[in-house]
Motif scaffolding. Structure first.
Motif, short mmCIF file in Angstrom:
data_model
loop_
_atom_site.label_atom_id
_atom_site.label_comp_id
_atom_site.label_asym_id
_atom_site.label_seq_id
_atom_site.Cartn_x
_atom_site.Cartn_y
_atom_site.Cartn_z
N LEU A 141 -3.71 4.96 -2.55
CA LEU A 141 -4.82 5.94 -2.09
C LEU A 141 -4.60 7.04 -2.97
O LEU A 141 -3.46 7.73 -3.17
N ILE B 76 1.08 -1.10 0.25
CA ILE B 76 0.12 0.06 -0.03
C ILE B 76 0.94 1.50 -0.01
O ILE B 76 1.84 1.42 0.81
N LEU C 29 -1.81 -1.21 -3.90
CA LEU C 29 -3.27 -0.46 -3.50
C LEU C 29 -2.25 1.03 -3.58
O LEU C 29 -1.34 1.27 -2.53
N PHE D 182 -9.04 3.81 -3.23
CA PHE D 182 -7.92 3.22 -3.46
C PHE D 182 -8.05 3.09 -5.13
O PHE D 182 -9.06 2.79 -5.50
N TRP E 289 -12.66 4.02 0.16
CA TRP E 289 -11.90 3.32 1.07
C TRP E 289 -12.69 2.32 2.19
O TRP E 289 -12.23 1.26 2.50
#
Length: 589
Positions: free
Chosen positions: A212, A193, A210, A222, A246
């Motif tokens: 953000l 992430i 992933l 995401f 999210w």
């Protein structure tokens, strides 16, 4: 950093007690070797070329000073190599002897875990008990399950951060740990992430990556890719969703894993990773995942929806250190004066120090790339020193990086010079971050039972040749990655220069790839490197690397980076230089 709850602590302690019972039953014959093997693997215990190897989970790379000291104690008291065993095996394999034997040592991996290579199995339960005292374990660092979830080492501190990825990683860690649906997948499964504009977590190279992001309305969500991976078939992850709110991320990951669990191959481990399934099925896989997700949300009631209250609860457990309180802006004139008086400090500021979201703080990288020490290795004494530096300069917290270094994320600008002096005295202040000698390398054939060739002597030979900081600065930013086999633990596919060890009729040879990228700002879009011709002998590799770099310096325009030059002119000039180096070496021989 994350503070374990009493439930977390009790869970880790009970797991350690369970492993001790399993070990004792294996020792007295109540469990066969075949029965014990999956149990030890589920706790991170492998058997490698010479001895057992333990992989310790380090979620999102965070380590407290207390945890560092326990890792140091394990290295000092339990990681004790047997020189005779090592030397005999090395000689039998035609490899180096005890001159390469690291003693009482830990190893930082490219997925921010910590490994030990010489702990006897009869001591393994004692080690697990010791780890549990500081909330550490080896759960799901092995096996066909969802592994340790990795993040950007600057998470929670980077000025380009959209949102902190660590709370999401922690929620996923709690959800996936010992989850029966995720425990027996067709193959291992890795998630990364990134919460920043720059992808410093190599997300495109993971089974699920992933990122953000915010949509046009400013809502957080995401961007989801799946099916990335290295190994025999290097693949960049396929875009699954441009934007997913999210709250639904775990429902969507469940859909990805369910479809993989349903259709992933179990008859051939070389074709069992999710990247092979997605490459074969293409849009049909994406459609199946989206349909599975629809059913999870509409028919099952979105059972894994993350509430705002849950996100807030977990976020609050990432206790920001007292240093994070903003202070008056530091007078840069004093820092400039130190830099003017100490040229090495000035270099270090440029290469090893990054901006922080708090203007009064900085993010500092301690370089673990030094001559005569393998990339990522840390002795017991060095771990203790890092713990001391973390306590003194970084609120007791350090981070393991994807590039096998250590970051101190909470350093006051006013203490940079003092930190540099302390790091210099400890040997961690080499101003080489992102330069040629800041290379990634796996343990290779010196330790790993899967390796086809050694990687550490190659790394050492290249590092020894390039010790001049002026020359390194002139070459500029470059990622050199070395793997000892096709499993790609050294991430050679994503290196600007990649080196892969291969076995040919019992001899070690090395393929060179150029133009790879992990997706960071300095590297551009993620992509695998391309092989430049036949493989080279170990003796030829340093000459070939020098020839490639000479071709780059002759061909570049201005301060153009190596990767930029390769993309502009193509591979042919570098192929010609590498082949010429081979011919010169043959003539010299």
């Amino acid at each position: 950093m994350y503070r374990y709850t009493e439930f977390d602590k009790a869970f880790v302690r009970s797991r350690a007690a369970q492993f001790r019972d399993q070990l004792e039953r294996w020792q007295d014959g109540r469990l066969s070797e075949d029965e014990f093997r999956p149990l030890r693997l589920q706790n991170g215990w492998y058997v490698q070329r010479h001895a057992p190897m333990l992989r310790v989970a380090v979620p999102y790379g965070e380590l407290s000073s207390a945890q560092l000291r326990v890792l140091a104690r394990i290295a000092r008291d339990f990681d004790d190599p047997d020189p005779e065993v090592y030397h005999a095996a090395s000689v039998a394999q035609g490899k180096l002897g005890t001159e390469r034997l690291p003693t009482h040592c830990a190893h930082f991996t490219t997925r921010t875990n910590v490994q030990f290579n010489w702990i006897p199995l009869d001591k393994s339960a004692d080690v697990m008990d010791l780890l549990a005292t500081v909330d550490m374990h080896g759960i799901q660092t092995s096996g066909n399950c969802i592994r340790n979830i990795s993040c950007d080492e600057r998470a929670g501190a980077a000025p380009d951060e959209i949102a902190d990825p660590r709370p999401f990683a922690e929620i996923m860690r709690q959800w996936t740990t010992l989850h029966p649906e995720f425990a027996f997948l067709p193959r291992k499964f890795k998630i990364a992430i990134s919460g920043a504009h720059e992808d410093r977590a190599a997300t495109a190279w993971h089974d699920v990556g992933l990122q953000l992001v915010r949509d046009a309305n400013g809502e957080l969500g995401f961007r989801i890719c799946a099916g990335g991976g290295m190994g025999r078939t290097p693949v960049i992850g396929t875009l699954m969703r441009e934007f997913l709110p999210w709250r639904h991320i775990m429902n969507y990951i469940e859909a990805i894993v369910r479809v993989y669990n349903r259709y992933g191959r179990r008859d051939n481990k070389y074709k069992a990773r999710i990247k092979i399934l997605i490459k074969a099925e293409g849009q049909r896989y994406i459609d199946d995942v989206n349909e599975e997700f629809r059913q999870i949300v509409e028919h099952d009631g979105a059972p894994h929806l993350i509430s705002q209250a849950e996100l807030d609860r977990v976020s609050a457990l990432f206790v920001p250190p007292a240093l994070h309180i903003r202070e008056a802006a530091f007078d840069n004139a004093e820092l400039d004066a130190y830099a003017a008086a100490h040229p090495l400090f000035a270099r270090w500021l440029q290469r090893n120090v990054a901006l922080h979201k708090d203007p009064a703080l900085r993010i500092v990288t301690l370089s673990f790339k030094r001559l005569l020490q393998s990339p990522g290795d840390a002795t017991a004494d060095q771990l203790d020193i890092v713990a001391d530096l973390a306590d003194r300069f970084s609120a007791g917290e350090a981070r393991v990086t994807h590039t096998q270094n250590v970051v101190l994320p909470w350093v006051r600008s006013s203490e940079l010079f003092a930190l540099w002096q302390a790091a210099r005295d400890a040997g961690f202040a080499s101003a080489n971050v992102q330069l040629l000698t800041d290379m990634i390398a796996c343990p290779g054939g010196d330790f790993c039972a899967l390796a086809s060739a050694r990687s550490l002597p190659i790394a050492e030979a290249i590092a020894e040749r390039y010790q001049d900081l002026d020359e390194l600065d002139d070459i500029g930013e470059i990622d050199l990655h070395i793997s000892g086999c096709i499993n790609s633990c050294g991430h050679h596919h994503s290196g600007h220069i990649g080196i892969l060890g291969v076995d040919k009729d019992g001899r070690e040879w090395y393929q060179i790839t150029l133009g790879g990228s992990d997706g960071s700002a300095a590297s551009g879009a993620p992509q695998p490197g391309k092989v430049i011709g036949p493989s080279f002998s170990a003796a030829e590799v340093p000459e070939v690397i020098e020839a490639i770099l000479t071709a780059y310096r002759d061909t570049r325009e201005g301060r153009e980076r190596f990767i930029e030059t390769v993309r502009r002119v193509g591979l042919d000039p570098f192929k010609a230089a590498a082949n010429a180096a081979r011919l010169n070496d043959e003539v010299t021989a």
